[in-house]
Scaffold this motif. Structure first.
Motif, PDB file in Angstrom:
ATOM      1  N   VAL A 232       0.840  -1.197   0.000  1.00 17.79           N
ATOM      2  CA  VAL A 232       0.000   0.000   0.000  1.00 17.79           C
ATOM      3  C   VAL A 232       0.875   1.246   0.000  1.00 17.79           C
ATOM      4  O   VAL A 232       0.666   2.186  -0.782  1.00 17.79           O
ATOM      5  N   ALA A 233       1.879   1.268   0.871  1.00 19.68           N
ATOM      6  CA  ALA A 233       2.790   2.420   0.924  1.00 19.68           C
ATOM      7  C   ALA A 233       3.569   2.554  -0.379  1.00 19.68           C
ATOM      8  O   ALA A 233       3.775   3.664  -0.891  1.00 19.68           O
ATOM      9  N   VAL A 234       4.012   1.436  -0.939  1.00 18.07           N
ATOM     10  CA  VAL A 234       4.743   1.478  -2.209  1.00 18.07           C
ATOM     11  C   VAL A 234       3.835   1.999  -3.320  1.00 18.07           C
ATOM     12  O   VAL A 234       4.246   2.829  -4.145  1.00 18.07           O
ATOM     13  N   TYR A 235       2.596   1.521  -3.351  1.00 17.49           N
ATOM     14  CA  TYR A 235       1.642   1.987  -4.357  1.00 17.49           C
ATOM     15  C   TYR A 235       1.483   3.509  -4.287  1.00 17.49           C
ATOM     16  O   TYR A 235       1.544   4.198  -5.307  1.00 17.49           O
ATOM     17  N   GLU A 236       1.278   4.027  -3.084  1.00 17.98           N
ATOM     18  CA  GLU A 236       1.086   5.461  -2.937  1.00 17.98           C
ATOM     19  C   GLU A 236       2.320   6.239  -3.384  1.00 17.98           C
ATOM     20  O   GLU A 236       2.212   7.316  -3.988  1.00 17.98           O
ATOM     21  N   GLY A 237       3.502   5.682  -3.122  1.00 13.70           N
ATOM     22  CA  GLY A 237       4.728   6.337  -3.579  1.00 13.70           C
ATOM     23  C   GLY A 237       4.829   6.365  -5.093  1.00 13.70           C
ATOM     24  O   GLY A 237       5.222   7.384  -5.690  1.00 13.70           O
ATOM     25  N   LEU A 238       4.456   5.255  -5.743  1.00 15.55           N
ATOM     26  CA  LEU A 238       4.523   5.198  -7.206  1.00 15.55           C
ATOM     27  C   LEU A 238       3.469   6.099  -7.848  1.00 15.55           C
ATOM     28  O   LEU A 238       3.704   6.695  -8.908  1.00 15.55           O
ATOM     29  N   VAL A 239       2.316   6.203  -7.202  1.00 17.49           N
ATOM     30  CA  VAL A 239       1.278   7.094  -7.722  1.00 17.49           C
ATOM     31  C   VAL A 239       1.771   8.545  -7.688  1.00 17.49           C
ATOM     32  O   VAL A 239       1.529   9.325  -8.622  1.00 17.49           O
ATOM     33  N   ALA A 240       2.464   8.902  -6.610  1.00 18.25           N
ATOM     34  CA  ALA A 240       3.011  10.264  -6.521  1.00 18.25           C
ATOM     35  C   ALA A 240       4.043  10.501  -7.622  1.00 18.25           C
ATOM     36  O   ALA A 240       4.072  11.578  -8.242  1.00 18.25           O
ATOM     37  N   LEU A 241       4.874   9.499  -7.905  1.00 15.96           N
ATOM     38  CA  LEU A 241       5.848   9.624  -8.987  1.00 15.96           C
ATOM     39  C   LEU A 241       5.141   9.755 -10.328  1.00 15.96           C
ATOM     40  O   LEU A 241       5.541  10.539 -11.188  1.00 15.96           O
TER      41      LEU A 241
ATOM     42  N   GLY B  15      -1.406   3.278 -15.195  1.00 14.14           N
ATOM     43  CA  GLY B  15      -1.964   2.306 -14.271  1.00 14.14           C
ATOM     44  C   GLY B  15      -0.838   1.786 -13.406  1.00 14.14           C
ATOM     45  O   GLY B  15       0.294   1.627 -13.860  1.00 14.14           O
ATOM     46  N   VAL B  16      -1.111   1.531 -12.137  1.00 16.30           N
ATOM     47  CA  VAL B  16      -0.088   1.035 -11.222  1.00 16.30           C
ATOM     48  C   VAL B  16      -0.589  -0.243 -10.558  1.00 16.30           C
ATOM     49  O   VAL B  16      -1.709  -0.283 -10.054  1.00 16.30           O
ATOM     50  N   LEU B  17       0.224  -1.275 -10.586  1.00 15.13           N
ATOM     51  CA  LEU B  17      -0.070  -2.531  -9.901  1.00 15.13           C
ATOM     52  C   LEU B  17       1.123  -2.868  -9.022  1.00 15.13           C
ATOM     53  O   LEU B  17       2.248  -2.990  -9.511  1.00 15.13           O
ATOM     54  N   VAL B  18       0.869  -3.002  -7.724  1.00 12.54           N
ATOM     55  CA  VAL B  18       1.931  -3.340  -6.776  1.00 12.54           C
ATOM     56  C   VAL B  18       1.533  -4.610  -6.037  1.00 12.54           C
ATOM     57  O   VAL B  18       0.413  -4.717  -5.525  1.00 12.54           O
TER      58      VAL B  18
ATOM     59  N   ASP C 236       0.194 -12.720  -2.070  1.00 15.11           N
ATOM     60  CA  ASP C 236      -0.932 -12.582  -1.157  1.00 15.11           C
ATOM     61  C   ASP C 236      -1.456 -11.165  -0.987  1.00 15.11           C
ATOM     62  O   ASP C 236      -2.511 -10.969  -0.398  1.00 15.11           O
ATOM     63  N   GLN C 237      -0.714 -10.159  -1.450  1.00 16.87           N
ATOM     64  CA  GLN C 237      -1.144  -8.787  -1.230  1.00 16.87           C
ATOM     65  C   GLN C 237      -0.919  -7.988  -2.511  1.00 16.87           C
ATOM     66  O   GLN C 237       0.185  -7.994  -3.068  1.00 16.87           O
ATOM     67  N   SER C 238      -1.956  -7.294  -2.972  1.00 18.28           N
ATOM     68  CA  SER C 238      -1.798  -6.505  -4.203  1.00 18.28           C
ATOM     69  C   SER C 238      -2.751  -5.319  -4.206  1.00 18.28           C
ATOM     70  O   SER C 238      -3.842  -5.363  -3.636  1.00 18.28           O
ATOM     71  N   VAL C 239      -2.300  -4.249  -4.849  1.00 15.08           N
ATOM     72  CA  VAL C 239      -3.082  -3.018  -5.003  1.00 15.08           C
ATOM     73  C   VAL C 239      -2.927  -2.567  -6.447  1.00 15.08           C
ATOM     74  O   VAL C 239      -1.812  -2.531  -6.974  1.00 15.08           O
ATOM     75  N   THR C 240      -4.044  -2.221  -7.095  1.00 12.84           N
ATOM     76  CA  THR C 240      -3.960  -1.678  -8.452  1.00 12.84           C
ATOM     77  C   THR C 240      -5.093  -0.689  -8.685  1.00 12.84           C
ATOM     78  O   THR C 240      -6.167  -0.818  -8.096  1.00 12.84           O
ATOM     79  N   ASP C 241      -4.848   0.279  -9.543  1.00 13.41           N
ATOM     80  CA  ASP C 241      -5.891   1.230  -9.910  1.00 13.41           C
ATOM     81  C   ASP C 241      -6.372   1.011 -11.336  1.00 13.41           C
ATOM     82  O   ASP C 241      -7.114   1.817 -11.887  1.00 13.41           O
TER      83      ASP C 241
ATOM     84  N   ILE D 287      -6.897  -5.504  -3.837  1.00 13.84           N
ATOM     85  CA  ILE D 287      -7.788  -4.364  -3.982  1.00 13.84           C
ATOM     86  C   ILE D 287      -7.592  -3.744  -5.349  1.00 13.84           C
ATOM     87  O   ILE D 287      -6.466  -3.550  -5.803  1.00 13.84           O
ATOM     88  N   ARG D 288      -8.706  -3.494  -6.036  1.00 14.62           N
ATOM     89  CA  ARG D 288      -8.708  -2.869  -7.341  1.00 14.62           C
ATOM     90  C   ARG D 288      -9.984  -2.046  -7.446  1.00 14.62           C
ATOM     91  O   ARG D 288     -10.858  -2.170  -6.583  1.00 14.62           O
ATOM     92  N   PRO D 289     -10.145  -1.216  -8.468  1.00 19.24           N
ATOM     93  CA  PRO D 289     -11.349  -0.395  -8.559  1.00 19.24           C
ATOM     94  C   PRO D 289     -12.623  -1.218  -8.469  1.00 19.24           C
ATOM     95  O   PRO D 289     -12.839  -2.138  -9.262  1.00 19.24           O
ATOM     96  N   GLY D 290     -13.439  -0.919  -7.459  1.00 18.91           N
ATOM     97  CA  GLY D 290     -14.734  -1.576  -7.307  1.00 18.91           C
ATOM     98  C   GLY D 290     -14.692  -2.950  -6.695  1.00 18.91           C
ATOM     99  O   GLY D 290     -15.722  -3.626  -6.622  1.00 18.91           O
ATOM    100  N   SER D 291     -13.534  -3.415  -6.219  1.00 20.15           N
ATOM    101  CA  SER D 291     -13.449  -4.782  -5.704  1.00 20.15           C
ATOM    102  C   SER D 291     -12.400  -4.901  -4.611  1.00 20.15           C
ATOM    103  O   SER D 291     -11.300  -4.361  -4.730  1.00 20.15           O
ATOM    104  N   LEU D 292     -12.761  -5.619  -3.537  1.00 22.22           N
ATOM    105  CA  LEU D 292     -11.824  -5.916  -2.463  1.00 22.22           C
ATOM    106  C   LEU D 292     -11.990  -7.369  -2.049  1.00 22.22           C
ATOM    107  O   LEU D 292     -13.097  -7.813  -1.724  1.00 22.22           O
ATOM    108  N   VAL D 293     -10.903  -8.122  -2.095  1.00 21.27           N
ATOM    109  CA  VAL D 293     -10.891  -9.515  -1.652  1.00 21.27           C
ATOM    110  C   VAL D 293      -9.966  -9.602  -0.443  1.00 21.27           C
ATOM    111  O   VAL D 293      -8.799  -9.187  -0.520  1.00 21.27           O
ATOM    112  N   LEU D 294     -10.486 -10.137   0.667  1.00 22.10           N
ATOM    113  CA  LEU D 294      -9.739 -10.197   1.914  1.00 22.10           C
ATOM    114  C   LEU D 294      -9.668 -11.624   2.434  1.00 22.10           C
ATOM    115  O   LEU D 294     -10.625 -12.397   2.289  1.00 22.10           O
TER     116      LEU D 294
END
Length: 434
Positions: free
Chosen positions: A152-161, A172-175, A180-185, A223-230
């Motif tokens: 999550v922190a890495v994703y936010e850093g890449l989005v700022a870049l 688009g950013v996928l981290v 087991d853990q992923s974030v994408t927009d 986590i991706r737009p409109g979807s969260l799997v936990l």
């Protein structure tokens, strides 16, 4: 012309034809030769794809020196741009620079944007690796990264870049962190980022995920737009996680944990899933569009479990029920089908125990039997094998035969009439039709 001259000419023609036939390899060799001795290149890892005779392409990575300047990398990218140009380019190439791979674009402008982003990305210490590519038909950069810390922190850093890099504002950013853990927009996978009018904001969904992580023990998430799997470490936290996740509007939620493989309050028979998960005789449970799946149930408990399901009003809306587990902790079994059919099959389960591993699922029936017990086995399974059921019988000598039930007869394909299974097939035939 002498015979020797003709032979030599044919040999040369055959050699030329052979080279042209492996066009992908030829392309790879040509590029390797062109890049030999180019300052800043450590090695060329390009291979040919010989798709068809006389047709093919080449792809791979040109690895550059660690710490190479952006200016020199841009010069090498310029050398490669003609190779990846055109409607159907012969090459698909990547520059490998300091743990970051950059797709080579035919556009100088795109490569300049990608290299600016790469220059920032390669300085981060929280990345194991990263890839920068381009959306099809788009000038937008796309970033896929493996985080060595919190994604999550890495994703936010890449989005700022991304926001600070001209030409990459729509990236688009996928981290990911492991598997087991992923974030994408990106609403879809990142080849399709060019369909987005702009980068999707994940600020609210990420804030919601952070709250869940602060309150509960989260094992994994996607986590991706409109979807969260936990996935939660405790089944007791599934409902609370679902409630917290739903505070983010427009987000589909699926939560697992403990014995619960997948749950949200919107799944069919949601409360029944929770009730079954609380039973010591149930190993796992989930519900989705395919119906209710119950696993890890000893065959001795299957009747009691099914009776509890049948008593619940929620079960009336289920299209399918599947119950699986083991017979005396050893061989496996499965019973599945529409609710009314499953009731009949569960009642027959104790009689099928002698022929485990067995499955009576939908339109398939499979059993395992000793050769001398075939007549008894047929008496048990014949009433359960409806017209058209595909039946598979395995014996204790490693033979296997498959046929279709046709009432008092069986239908056997020519492929199944093999000599090595003849004894087993004849025993079944006699018992079924005799």
């Amino acid at each position: 012309m002498s015979t020797r001259t003709v032979v030599m000419a044919l040999a040369i023609a055959l050699m030329a034809s052979s080279c042209a036939a492996n066009r992908g390899d030829q392309l790879a060799d040509e590029l390797s030769e062109r890049l030999e001795g180019v300052d800043g290149i450590v090695r060329v890892e390009v291979g040919g794809n010989n798709v068809l005779p006389f047709a093919g392409d080449a792809s791979g990575t040109i690895v550059l020196e660690d710490g190479i300047s952006t200016a020199r990398a841009a010069e090498i990218a310029a050398i490669l741009e003609p190779y990846v140009s055109g409607e159907s380019p012969d090459y698909e190439l990547t520059l490998g620079i300091d743990r970051v791979d950059l797709q080579v674009s035919p556009s100088e402008e795109s490569n300049a944007s990608g290299l600016r982003l790469l220059d920032e990305v390669r300085q981060r210490t929280d990345l194991g690796s990263a890839t920068i590519a381009y959306g099809a038909g788009s000038q937008a950069c796309v970033v896929e990264a493996q985080a060595s810390t919190d994604p999550v922190a890495v994703y936010e850093g890449l989005v700022a870049l991304r926001a600070a890099t001209p030409g990459c504002e729509r990236a688009g950013v996928l981290v990911a962190h492991g598997k087991d853990q992923s974030v994408t927009d990106a609403a879809d996978y990142w080849e399709h980022v060019d369909t987005l009018p702009e980068a999707v904001s994940m600020t609210d969904p990420i804030a919601g995920l952070r709250e869940i992580r602060d309150r509960l023990d989260v094992v994994s998430y996607a986590i991706r737009p409109g979807s969260l799997v936990l996935e939660m470490s405790r089944g007791e936290d599934v409902v609370a996680a679902d409630e917290l996740a739903r505070q983010t509007p427009g987000q589909r939620v699926s939560v697992s944990g403990g014995k619960i493989n997948a749950w949200s309050r919107d799944v069919p028979a949601a409360q029944l899933v929770l009730d079954l998960a609380a039973l010591s005789s149930v190993g796992s449970v989930s519900s989705d569009a395919r119906g209710l799946q119950i696993g890890g149930v000893e065959l001795d408990d299957v009747v009691a479990i099914h009776q509890q399901v049948a008593r619940e009003p929620e079960a009336a809306g289920l299209s399918r029920i599947s119950i699986s587990g083991t017979v005396a902790g050893d061989e496996r079994y499965q019973i599945a089908g529409p609710p009314d059919v499953v009731a009949e099959r569960v009642a027959a389960a104790p009689r099928l125990a002698a022929y485990a591993p067995f499955a009576l699922a939908d339109d398939d029936l499979s059993v395992t039997v000793a050769v001398d017990e075939v007549p008894d086995m047929v008496r048990v399974i014949k009433p359960l094998a409806g017209f058209g059921t595909l039946v598979t019988v395995r014996d204790d000598q490693g033979r296997e035969v498959t046929f279709r039930s046709a009432g008092d007869k069986i239908e056997v394909s020519d492929a199944e009439r093999r000599e090595e299974v003849r004894a087993l097939l004849d025993a079944i035939w006699r018992a079924w039709e005799g």
